[in-house]
Design an enzyme around this catalytic site. Sequence first.
Site, short mmCIF file in Angstrom:
data_model
loop_
_atom_site.label_atom_id
_atom_site.label_comp_id
_atom_site.label_asym_id
_atom_site.label_seq_id
_atom_site.Cartn_x
_atom_site.Cartn_y
_atom_site.Cartn_z
N THR A 58 29.64 65.57 96.05
CA THR A 58 30.70 66.07 95.16
C THR A 58 29.95 66.25 93.73
O THR A 58 30.51 67.30 93.08
CB THR A 58 31.70 64.76 94.74
OG1 THR A 58 32.40 64.71 95.99
CG2 THR A 58 32.47 65.14 93.57
N CYS A 87 52.15 60.20 104.69
CA CYS A 87 52.72 58.59 104.79
C CYS A 87 51.36 57.83 104.55
O CYS A 87 51.74 56.70 104.54
CB CYS A 87 53.41 58.78 106.01
SG CYS A 87 54.66 59.60 106.27
#
Length: 462
Positions: A70, A320
């Site tokens: 990152t 979910c």
Amino acid sequence: MSYFDAASGAPLHPVARQALMASLDEGWADPARLYKEGRRARLLLDAAREAAAEAVGCRPDELVFTPSGTAAVHTGIAGALAGRRRTGRHLIVSAVEHSSVLHAAEVHRDAGGTVTEVAVDRTGAVRPSEFAGALRPDTALACLQSANHEVGTLQPVAEAAEACRAAGVPLLVDAAQSLGWGPVEGDWSLLAASAHKWGGPSGVGLLAVRKGVRFAPQGPQDERESGRVPGFENLPAIVAAAASLRAVRAEAAQEAARLGELTDRIRARVPELVPDVEVVGDPERRLPGVVTFSCLYVDGETVLHELDRAGFSVSSGSSCTSSTLTPSHVLRAMGVLSEGNVRVSLPPGTEEGDVERFLDVLPGVVAGVREKLGAPVSPAETVTGERDEALVVDALGRRCPIPVIELAKVIGDVPVGGLVRVLADDEAARLDIPAWCEMRGQEYVGEQPADRGAAHVVRRLS
């Protein structure tokens, strides 16, 4: 326990472990110092840089090590945008980039820059012509991953790089998922990757910036890593990362063929074993160890928990499993089913027997979850007669996959040609109801405004 989540983080390679332990004894000193211990550390760092550069396909002085993949992405994007600020402030990304790229794009937009997200097709790949069409005279940088982290689809990096080169725009490639399998093709300008994706230790990334690319490092700088990454290098981890990259590359051809056969088996057999399943991602142009599928009428979180209890570690892009209750941006951009999503990513060394056991367990897991949720077990029967008004299903306040389950239960209550209006305020319904219609041969008429949420209108065709 079978670990099937290598796309999130691969198990530490034995070579990485050996190199890490050895360099803890030899590489603890400051490689910037001139005394014996410092010179020894510098030799280790230089050797690691040369090995990594060879694997990437760049010069050693073009490559720096970062604290993570990152950080490599953020450093590369910020530096390239700043280096070309006189050209303009336009940034191009694909709609399915890793969140590190998209977060950097958000920061750029908030600072007054402009961002174009290039759409993908249903397999998750950008069309080279559309990517090239997004280039403008004020484009400072374009970003395209080499392979998608959720569905494994390979991107047309070489074609995109050719278009960018012709326009004089640098292309940054996020190669985190693919670098362990081989070098990235094409004339790219910047490349970022992360060691824990190929079996190296976590906390090590790399950033390559080709000579000639305008680059202005942002933030406080020091003399380390060409002034692009400040702070003391984590030398033992860097040495282990480079050693493991070389090791996995030596094994890549054989493992790619073996894991490719296993994932082909999963792609073919899951739809045979489990009804109402959509296998997503490109069936041919994909990483060898990744297969992703979505199951109607189940929630991803419960499926993952049940598979974990059965001894399988997998991941999901289903809404979910997210605290935001929104579908994965990758699945949303592809326009595929998001509910009950399962990503299987096999690490090198996965045994055939583990895959067979997974295929034995999966049907029972999905059937059990569907039964608990009251999902329909067979398609609705055709009803004769007429219905002047649309049948309304109130699924407000209910999360995936309940709106789709309720739709499936009542579709047989309207005649062919009749309408069902599903009231839902779950973001996933915008993706999953149209996907259900495509899978079950019904027509998604569209979305209509409602007092709360939205009304999703479906016409019964069969």
